[in-house]
Design a protein around this motif. Structure first.
Motif, PDB file in Angstrom:
ATOM      1  N   PRO A 242      -6.245  -6.003   1.601  1.00  0.00           N
ATOM      2  CA  PRO A 242      -7.216  -7.063   1.317  1.00  0.00           C
ATOM      3  C   PRO A 242      -8.342  -7.105   2.351  1.00  0.00           C
ATOM      4  O   PRO A 242      -8.096  -7.019   3.562  1.00  0.00           O
ATOM      5  CB  PRO A 242      -6.365  -8.341   1.387  1.00  0.00           C
ATOM      6  CG  PRO A 242      -4.966  -7.886   1.124  1.00  0.00           C
ATOM      7  CD  PRO A 242      -4.866  -6.514   1.711  1.00  0.00           C
ATOM      8  N   ASN A 243      -9.548  -7.208   1.874  1.00  0.00           N
ATOM      9  CA  ASN A 243     -10.748  -7.328   2.700  1.00  0.00           C
ATOM     10  C   ASN A 243     -11.029  -6.070   3.515  1.00  0.00           C
ATOM     11  O   ASN A 243     -11.936  -6.054   4.344  1.00  0.00           O
ATOM     12  CB  ASN A 243     -10.651  -8.525   3.650  1.00  0.00           C
ATOM     13  CG  ASN A 243     -12.009  -9.035   4.087  1.00  0.00           C
ATOM     14  OD1 ASN A 243     -12.926  -9.139   3.276  1.00  0.00           O
ATOM     15  ND2 ASN A 243     -12.172  -9.323   5.369  1.00  0.00           N
ATOM     16  N   ILE A 244     -10.246  -5.016   3.305  1.00  0.00           N
ATOM     17  CA  ILE A 244     -10.383  -3.787   4.082  1.00  0.00           C
ATOM     18  C   ILE A 244     -10.639  -2.597   3.166  1.00  0.00           C
ATOM     19  O   ILE A 244     -11.523  -1.788   3.416  1.00  0.00           O
ATOM     20  CB  ILE A 244      -9.120  -3.537   4.942  1.00  0.00           C
ATOM     21  CG1 ILE A 244      -9.016  -4.600   6.041  1.00  0.00           C
ATOM     22  CG2 ILE A 244      -9.135  -2.130   5.552  1.00  0.00           C
ATOM     23  CD1 ILE A 244      -7.691  -4.607   6.778  1.00  0.00           C
ATOM     24  N   GLY A 245      -9.849  -2.477   2.089  1.00  0.00           N
ATOM     25  CA  GLY A 245      -9.974  -1.351   1.190  1.00  0.00           C
ATOM     26  C   GLY A 245      -8.890  -0.314   1.437  1.00  0.00           C
ATOM     27  O   GLY A 245      -7.899  -0.570   2.119  1.00  0.00           O
ATOM     28  N   PRO A 246      -9.040   0.889   0.889  1.00  0.00           N
ATOM     29  CA  PRO A 246      -7.999   1.916   1.004  1.00  0.00           C
ATOM     30  C   PRO A 246      -7.936   2.517   2.409  1.00  0.00           C
ATOM     31  O   PRO A 246      -8.968   2.781   3.026  1.00  0.00           O
ATOM     32  CB  PRO A 246      -8.418   2.962  -0.032  1.00  0.00           C
ATOM     33  CG  PRO A 246      -9.887   2.758  -0.220  1.00  0.00           C
ATOM     34  CD  PRO A 246     -10.151   1.313   0.025  1.00  0.00           C
ATOM     35  N   ARG A 247      -6.713   2.682   2.902  1.00  0.00           N
ATOM     36  CA  ARG A 247      -6.459   3.333   4.192  1.00  0.00           C
ATOM     37  C   ARG A 247      -5.224   4.215   4.060  1.00  0.00           C
ATOM     38  O   ARG A 247      -4.229   3.816   3.447  1.00  0.00           O
ATOM     39  CB  ARG A 247      -6.226   2.310   5.309  1.00  0.00           C
ATOM     40  CG  ARG A 247      -7.454   1.513   5.737  1.00  0.00           C
ATOM     41  CD  ARG A 247      -8.450   2.404   6.483  1.00  0.00           C
ATOM     42  NE  ARG A 247      -9.516   1.628   7.107  1.00  0.00           N
ATOM     43  CZ  ARG A 247     -10.620   1.225   6.502  1.00  0.00           C
ATOM     44  NH1 ARG A 247     -10.792   1.507   5.203  1.00  0.00           N
ATOM     45  NH2 ARG A 247     -11.544   0.545   7.150  1.00  0.00           N
ATOM     46  N   GLU A 248      -5.281   5.408   4.633  1.00  0.00           N
ATOM     47  CA  GLU A 248      -4.134   6.301   4.600  1.00  0.00           C
ATOM     48  C   GLU A 248      -2.985   5.657   5.372  1.00  0.00           C
ATOM     49  O   GLU A 248      -3.153   5.251   6.530  1.00  0.00           O
ATOM     50  CB  GLU A 248      -4.492   7.658   5.203  1.00  0.00           C
ATOM     51  CG  GLU A 248      -3.547   8.773   4.841  1.00  0.00           C
ATOM     52  CD  GLU A 248      -3.586   9.147   3.359  1.00  0.00           C
ATOM     53  OE1 GLU A 248      -2.642   9.801   2.892  1.00  0.00           O
ATOM     54  OE2 GLU A 248      -4.565   8.781   2.657  1.00  0.00           O
ATOM     55  N   SER A 249      -1.825   5.578   4.729  1.00  0.00           N
ATOM     56  CA  SER A 249      -0.686   4.843   5.282  1.00  0.00           C
ATOM     57  C   SER A 249       0.512   5.787   5.376  1.00  0.00           C
ATOM     58  O   SER A 249       0.808   6.516   4.433  1.00  0.00           O
ATOM     59  CB  SER A 249      -0.347   3.643   4.392  1.00  0.00           C
ATOM     60  OG  SER A 249      -1.498   2.826   4.200  1.00  0.00           O
TER      61      SER A 249
END
Length: 434
Positions: A242-249
C-alpha cells in the motif's frame, strides 16, 4: 507505581525510551542500562531536548546517575547505569539494587538467556523483541527460551517473547484476525517492505551483525505440517504494498512463524517475506563472496601502534569487523526518506466460507525521525516494546510462564498501536497476490 529497567541504548531502545517517558502516568521509575553508560546519558539528553523536559534533579549515586524529569503534565524518575549483559552476576547486582518489576531486553539476541537467568534469580519479569541466537552459529529458534517456561511458571514470573513488530505486531495481527475474523486460519503470509532511501551505498536498518546473519542463512517456511528449507533468498517474487507499489520480496526464515503455527494448528502454510533492493543484494553477495560475513575467528597480523614495523597477531571475527566500518543504523534517520509497510495477509474460513484479510501498518521514516531522532525500522520495533511493557504494567498481559505475544489478548494492544504512532489498516476479501 511501576519500576522498569531497559537494557540497551541503540535505535530501538531510543524509541522505546521516548515512548516510556511520554507515558509517565504508567511508567513512574525507569532505568536505562547498557555496556557503555555514556550512551545512556546521551539518550537522556536527547529525551530532554526533543520532549522539552525540565531537569528537576540530577545526582550521581555511585556508578549510576539519577534524574527527575518533568514534563508539562507528568514527572518521571530516570536512572542510567552500566552493565555487561553477558555477565549474569553484573545483571543480578543491578537488578537487586534497582528492583525492577519488569526488565525490557533491547540488547543483542545473544544475551537473552543471561538476562532471563538474572530475572529468575532476582524475581523480575521479562520482555524482549527477538529470540535467542548463539554467537557461534547463525541460527535462531525459540526452543532455548521456551525451555525456561516451567522455571518462570514456578517462580510466578511472566516472560513475554518477541514484542517488536516482526516478531511482535505480526503475532498480534494474527491473534486479532483469529479472534475476530476467522474460525480457521489456513494460509499466513507476513510481508515486510522497507521502501525507504537512506542515501548510503550500503547500510543495515538494525545491528549489522544480526541483520546480515539473519538474511544470509537458509530460508524456511511451513507447509502441511512440515518445515521446508530453501537456499538463502532463493524464492522471491514481486508483491504490491500500500502506498508503495510493487517490490521484489524474498522468502526468509523468521522466528514468529515457529510460534504461530504452534498456536494456530489449523494453519496449512506460513511464510515470511521481506523486500531488498538490487543494490543491497549486490553488496550482500560481495560481502559473502569475500568472506566478510564469516562468524568464525581469523588471525590478522596488526602493526603495533608504537612500532609499525612490528606486528602482533590479533583474532578478529570478519562480520564484527564489518559492523565496525558500516554506517551506524542510529545515524540513518536524518536523511531517510520513504516508508515501511508491514502486515499479515491471511486466508481462511469464517462461517463456512473462505475469506481473505490483510492488516498492515505504514510508517514514514521522516515522521519517526522528527519525533524520536530514529528511522522507521527502529520506530516500528521500539513502539511495540513499550506497548508490551504497558500491557504488563496494567495487568492485561500477566501470567506465569514464558509466552509469545499471541498467547495474550490482542485487543488492548491493537488499541494502543493506534494511539502511539503505528495505526493499522484492514482490507477484507481483497487480492493477496499469494
Amino acid at each position: 507505581m511501576s519500576k522498569i529497567l531497559m537494557i540497551g541504548a541503540g535505535g530501538v531502545a531510543t524509541v522505546a525510551a521516548f515512548k516510556i517517558v511520554q507515558n509517565a502516568d504508567v511508567f513512574t521509575d525507569f532505568m536505562i542500562a547498557s555496556r557503555r553508560k555514556e550512551k545512556c546519558d546521551l539518550l537522556v539528553n536527547s529525551l530532554i531536548e526533543r520532549l522539552g523536559l525540565s531537569v528537576e534533579c540530577k545526582e550521581q549515586r555511585g556508578e549510576t546517575t539519577f534524574y527527575v524529569l518533568k514534563g508539562q503534565d507528568s514527572t518521571i524518575n530516570l536512572t542510567t547505569a552500566q552493565v555487561d549483559a553477558d555477565d549474569v552476576e553484573q545483571l543480578k547486582a543491578l537488578f537487586n539494587d534497582f528492583k525492577p518489576e519488569l526488565v525490557i531486553n533491547l540488547a543483542l539476541p545473544y544475551q537473552d538467556l543471561t538476562i532471563m537467568d538474572a530475572c529468575l534469580a532476582c524475581g523480575c519479569n521479562y520482555l524482549d523483541t527477538a529470540n535467542y541466537e548463539p554467537k557461534d552459529e547463525a541460527h535462531f529458534e525459540y526452543s532455548w527460551q521456551w525451555a525456561y517456561k516451567d522455571r518462570f511458571e514456578q517462580a510466578g514470573l511472566t516472560a513475554i517473547l518477541g514484542c517488536g513488530f516482526d516478531p511482535g505486531v505480526s503475532g498480534i495481527y494474527t491473534a486479532y484476525a483469529a479472534k475476530h475474523h476467522f474460525d480457521e486460519i489456513h494460509y499466513l503470509d507476513i510481508v515486510d517492505c522497507n521502501a525507504g532511501d537512506h542515501h548510503k551505498a550500503f547500510a543495515t536498518n538494525f545491528n549489522p551483525e544480526i541483520n546480515i546473519r539473519e538474511i544470509t542463512q537458509k530460508g524456511l517456511y511451513y507447509k502441511d505440517g512440515q518445515w521446508i528449507e530453501t537456499e538463502p533468498l532463493e524464492i522471491h517474487k514481486p508483491l504490491t504494498y500500500p502506498n508503495i507499489g510493487p517490490r521484489e520480496s524474498y522468502l526468509l526464515h523468521h522466528e514468529e512463524l515457529e510460534s504461530l503455527v504452534k498456536n494456530y494448528p489449523t494453519i496449512k502454510q506460513a511464510r515470511f517475506w521481506m523486500t531488498f533492493g538490487e543494490q543491497y543484494i549486490k553488496h550482500l553477495d560481495v560481502i559473502q563472496n569475500i568472506g566478510m560475513s564469516r562468524i568464525d575467528e581469523v588471525v590478522y597480523e596488526a602493526p603495533l601502534a608504537e612500532d609499525p614495523s612490528k606486528t602482533v597477531k590479533v583474532k578478529i571475527i570478519p562480520l564484527q569487523f564489518l559492523k565496525a566500518v558500516l554506517p551506524n543504523p542510529q545515524d540513518l534517520g536524518e536523511n531517510y526518506e520513504g516508508e515501511t509497510s508491514i502486515g499479515c495477509r491471511i486466508r481462511g474460513i469464517k462461517d463456512g466460507k473462505e475469506r481473505t484479510y490483510y492488516v498492515y501498518n505504514n510508517c514514514k521514516h521522516q515522521e519517526a525521525y522528527q519525533e524520536t531522532g530514529m528511522q522507521g525500522v527502529s520506530y516500528t520495533t521500539g513502539v511495540p516494546a513499550m506497548i508490551g511493557a504497558m500491557m504488563f504494567v496494567k495487568g492485561l498481559w500477566r501470567k506465569p510462564g514464558v509466552w509469545n505475544v499471541e498467547d495474550f489478548d490482542p485487543d488492548p494492544f491493537m488499541e494502543q498501536l493506534n494511539i502511539h504512532g503505528l495505526p493499522w489498516h484492514e482490507v477484507f476479501d481483497g487480492d493477496l497476490e499469494l
